[in-house]
Scaffold this active site. Structure first.
Site, PDB file in Angstrom:
ATOM      1  N   ASP A 147      50.431  75.051  35.998  1.00 34.57           N
ATOM      2  CA  ASP A 147      50.104  76.404  35.552  1.00 34.57           C
ATOM      3  C   ASP A 147      49.831  77.312  36.760  1.00 34.57           C
ATOM      4  O   ASP A 147      48.899  78.113  36.760  1.00 34.57           O
ATOM      5  CB  ASP A 147      48.910  76.389  34.594  1.00 34.57           C
ATOM      6  N   HIS A 148      50.670  77.151  37.746  1.00 30.58           N
ATOM      7  CA  HIS A 148      50.549  77.879  39.010  1.00 30.58           C
ATOM      8  C   HIS A 148      50.526  79.391  38.777  1.00 30.58           C
ATOM      9  O   HIS A 148      51.432  79.951  38.186  1.00 30.58           O
ATOM     10  CB  HIS A 148      51.753  77.503  39.875  1.00 30.58           C
TER      11      HIS A 148
END
Lengths: 319, 417, 170
Positions: free
Chosen positions: B297-298
């Site tokens: 979930d950068h």
């Protein structure tokens, strides 16, 4: 986790929340406030403790009443007070909160009294001051979002101690909109820290935060049951915007269930005191007969509030 | 180019291999495992002594930000494939936009970028986007990113349409009305700090709706970034009943809980929010059981996005370079062997993508490979992160597990050997 | 430097001697103000010995100290209590030990915030010299010199008896 309110000697350098403060610090503030109370009876209603210091009132959210009490307290300590109504100036021009703080640091502030609509904003400011090496500036939280209003909590404790002498055997009820109330949160932390054995929260489920029991309080939905045998009743203000239907059907129905009337107050102990942080909504959370009655100590709270704020400012300035 | 990777510890979750074996690559594919194919003449030999050799990591959710910088960060972190959501600027709701993004990524020759196309036009939740065109442009599935579809009938239509053509739908289950003003888990910490809460029901209500519509329409549904134990249990139950649903969890949610907000630490603001310790444990169990894959979930952000009061801070953390060490950290705490540790970031996401050429090292698989040192400690500092996003609650922490080299399609795209 | 006599003088006897010094100069408008904590005890004692009709005033100078910026607020501040109007009165400020003179200055400042006395005198049990301000006692019964690190303090036991204590600060 290091409590950002305390320095490495455990002394109070910022007042951000009651939570996490040891009982000794709370008692010291209350004791010091007692000494300030007499000053208003003198010919010169000032002491020179903060002479030459600058206190900046940073109100990112309007509150003339709270700002005035801080202003009076600072002036009675001989500080110079600057009132900055930031809602109308810098933030409107797109300046960030920390830009504003940097600017004020350059104006040789010694103390920031901060009111902000966002929970935690004073923590951000204290953290920033430390990062830029200006933690000689003290931060007093004058109310942040729903989180805390520690000087209100302390003045409530002063009031309770004044009328009830100690905290050890009390039953205290907090009634109303606890979900949105920073006063309630500060009161709860202060009461449990000072050793009050029974703190009750009374209100409908829509106005009580989740997991409230974890804060050490007993939850009641029925006011008649919750008020029984209480020594202290703290009524909370119901904001107008909460009355319009989503959380409560109407102000009238709220009053029916949770408004403090003489009949309901009679369920508490005969010598119970009634408190309210103000401003009151008569006929919504409190009946005029109670608000103006012999058990109400609401105006005493205001007087004590100045002394408590003087105590907080002078203790911070000395650490 | 023929490459031999020798002396390494080969770990391939899909084939349950964890052994000292050499790996032989030719024409961008795996040509031999343990044994060189006949007549194999390596043009380059990589000595992987002391290193783990495993399939490149597949990250099911990463925001690319400035493409080149973030794809470099991806390969530095051992991520060889990443899926990006459609709520970028501009929104990926037209085939040309998706095509351009895919081409830009391909030209860089770093990690593979697989975009999700917009499910509805401009993600407004009303009219369907041109799914076929988007699909042709390289979009692997359709999503709303963080934007809701308020009209459940519109959602049903979208499911039906996608099911007609066999397109998968990836949604983050979060009821709009139950979450719209909130920014923290509706629980103990949020109550104490006065942070407006997002209840677990925001997730479970949405999951219930999506699962019902998926069962009715037969659409292939993937739920992005679960945050609660209850949500995980619903997905596990649906899967047991044969519903074609998969899900993923952000790797930060395996380590952190609402308590990590501490004194309003904006780095602990996530979307969905960090929840209770029970929820965290439920997510860990779900990943360990294979119910969910992991993603980074950068979300690379500017410092200023976090230097504001908690409720005004943007949610998310940098993740591409932390996916591997945080996955290893979770597995170490759960006492899982390396095969089980790496499955949620290799074979499991490959299965969700329906790609049997990715996420494993069997013969003929894409030679997407990551060589990492399982023990080497490194400290998370702004300097040590290649991503433009330095925003992480793990700043200053020491991590075990450092990627040393990355290959994509048989090309060395990162080399710190 | 002269060391304090040992045993230390009897503080109760000194109080009586101090009262004897004050008595001839008492006027109807004289009032006592003791500085917390030692001076307050002495003022209470003097009040009995001199059979004054009023209670002595008690003053806490914490809010007037000139070392607030360095030392902060005293951990135990007691409320100043002056049960009479100071305007036009002849006040005798009472303290246990006169040393640098800074406490006296702080007490004078505080007194004047209560009004304008006709006159202020200073009565102390001990004067240890080393003044840093132009302050002199009007009444004093014991002059002594002590090394800087030596601290001379007045104590009161549970029966109310006053006695001296000498401590060395390393």
């Amino acid at each position: 986790m290091h409590n950002p309110q305390l320095n490495s000697n455990g002394e109070l350098i910022h007042l951000l929340s009651i939570e996490g403060l040891p009982r000794g610090i709370l008692t010291h503030i209350l004791d010091t406030a007692a000494s300030f109370l007499g000053i208003t009876d003198r010919e010169v209603k000032k002491v020179p403790l903060l002479r030459g210091k600058s206190v900046f009132n940073l109100f990112f959210e309007n509150s003339t009443r709270t700002r005035t009490t801080f202003e009076i307290a600072a002036k009675r300590l001989s500080a110079d007070v600057l009132n900055l109504d930031i809602t109308r100036s810098s933030t409107a021009k797109g300046e960030t909160l920390l830009d504003t703080i940097d600017n004020l640091c350059s104006m040789h502030a010694d103390m920031f009294v901060v009111r902000h609509a966002s929970s935690g904003a004073p923590y951000l400011i204290a953290d920033h001051l430390k990062r830029v090496g200006r933690d000689d500036i003290h931060v007093v939280n004058a109310g942040d979002g729903r989180h805390a209003h520690p000087t209100q909590g302390l003045l409530d404790m002063y009031t309770i101690r004044h009328f009830k002498k100690n905290f050890e055997n009390l039953r205290v009820a907090i009634v109303g909109d606890i979900l949105h109330s920073r006063v309630a949160r500060s009161d709860i932390h202060a009461l449990t820290t000072l050793g009050v054995p029974e703190v009750r929260a009374i209100g409908p489920q829509t106005l009580l935060p989740t997991d409230l029991g974890r804060m050490g309080v007993q939850v009641y939905h029925d006011m008649n049951e919750g008020l029984r045998d209480c020594d202290v009743v703290i009524m909370l203000r119901l904001q107008n915007e909460r009355m319009n239907g989503a959380l409560l059907p109407s102000a009238g129905e709220y009053f029916k269930h949770y408004g403090l009337t003489p009949a309901k107050l009679a369920l508490a102990k005969p010598d119970a005191i009634v408190m309210h942080p103000g401003p009151m909504n008569r006929g919504v959370e409190i009946d005029s007969a109670v608000a103006d009655g012999p058990q109400a100590v609401i105006l005493d709270q205001v007087t004590f509030g100045i002394a408590v704020r003087m105590a907080v400012m002078s203790i911070l300035a000395g650490n | 180019m023929k490459i031999a990777i020798t002396n390494g510890r080969l770990v391939d979750p899909k084939h349950q291999i964890d052994a000292r074996q050499d790996l032989y690559l030719a024409d961008g594919r795996v040509a031999g495992v343990g044994q060189a194919p006949a007549g194999f003449q390596a043009e380059r030999e990589i000595d992987a002594r002391g290193l783990v050799v495993c399939p490149g990591l597949i990250d099911l959710s990463a925001r690319p930000g400035k493409l080149e910088t973030e794809l470099k960060a991806a390969v530095a972190g051992g991520v060889t494939t990443l899926v990006c959501p459609p709520d970028l600027d501009p929104v990926l709701d037209e085939p040309e936009l998706a095509e351009r993004l895919v081409r830009q990524a391909a030209d860089l020759g770093l990690a593979r970028l697989l975009p999700l196309g917009a499910l509805t036009q401009n993600l407004e939740g009303e009219r369907l986007a041109e799914m076929a065109g988007l699909r042709q442009a390289g979009c692997i599935a359709f999503s709303q990113g963080k934007r809701p579809v308020l009209d459940t009938q519109a959602l049903l239509r979208a499911f039906e349409y996608a099911a007609t053509f066999g397109y998968a739908i990836w949604l983050q289950p979060q009821d709009y009305y139950l979450s719209r003003n909130g920014f923290a888990h509706d629980g103990e910490v949020g109550s104490r700090l006065g942070l407006t809460g997002i209840p677990v029901s925001a997730e479970t209500v949405a999951i219930a709706t999506y699962l019902t519509l998926a069962a009715d329409t037969g659409v292939r549904l993937h739920l992005r970034r679960l945050s609660s134990a209850a949500g995980m249990a619903m997905v596990a139950k649906a899967r047991a009943e044969g519903v074609a649903v998969t899900c993923d969890v952000g790797v930060h949610h395996l380590h952190l809980s609402e308590h990590d907000i501490g004194f309003f630490d904006t780095h602990a603001r996530f979307d969905p929010p960090l929840r209770s310790l029970r929820d965290r444990d439920g997510l860990c169990a779900g990943v360990a059981a294979g119910t969910a894959a992991l993603c980074s979930d950068h979300t690379p952000l500017d410092q200023d996005d976090k230097l504001v009061p908690f409720g005004e801070a943007k949610p998310g953390a940098t993740g591409l370079e932390l996916l591997l060490p945080l996955t290893l950290k979770w597995a170490a705490a759960a006492k899982l062997p390396l095969n089980a540790a790496l499955a949620p970031v290799t074979s499991a996401p490959a299965a969700i993508l329906g790609r049997d050429d990715l996420g494993h090292l069997g013969l003929g698989a894409q030679a997407d490979i990551c060589l990492f040192s399982a023990e080497e400690p490194w400290r998370v500092t702004p300097h040590n992160l290649r991503s433009a996003g330095k925003n992480t609650p793990f700043l200053g922490y020491e991590m075990a597990g450092r990627n040393k080299a990355t290959l994509v399609a048989g090309q060395v795209v990162f080399d710190a050997l | 430097m002269t060391l304090p006599p040992f045993p230390l003088p009897d503080a109760e006897a000194q109080c009586r001697a101090l009262a004897d010094l004050i008595r001839p100069r008492l006027t109807p408008d004289t009032a006592l103000v003791g500085i917390y904590s030692g001076g307050a005890w002495i003022a209470e004692r003097l009040s009995q010995l001199l059979q004054l009709p009023e209670e002595a005033g008690l003053i806490d100078i914490s809010f007037y100290r000139d070392d607030f910026a360095e030392k902060g607020l005293h951990p135990q501040v007691r409320p100043t209590q002056i049960p009479f109007d100071v305007n036009g009165r002849r006040l005798i400020l009472v303290d246990d030990v006169l040393y640098t003179g800074r406490t006296t200055r702080a007490a004078l400042n505080e007194l004047f915030d209560y009004g304008r006395p006709a006159a202020v005198e200073l009565a102390v049990l001990a004067d240890r010299g080393e003044r840093e301000l132009p302050v002199a006692p009007t009444y004093c019964v014991w002059n002594l010199e002590l090394p800087r690190q030596t601290c001379l303090t007045l104590g009161r036991d549970e029966t109310g008896l006053l006695s001296w204590r000498v401590e060395d600060h390393a």
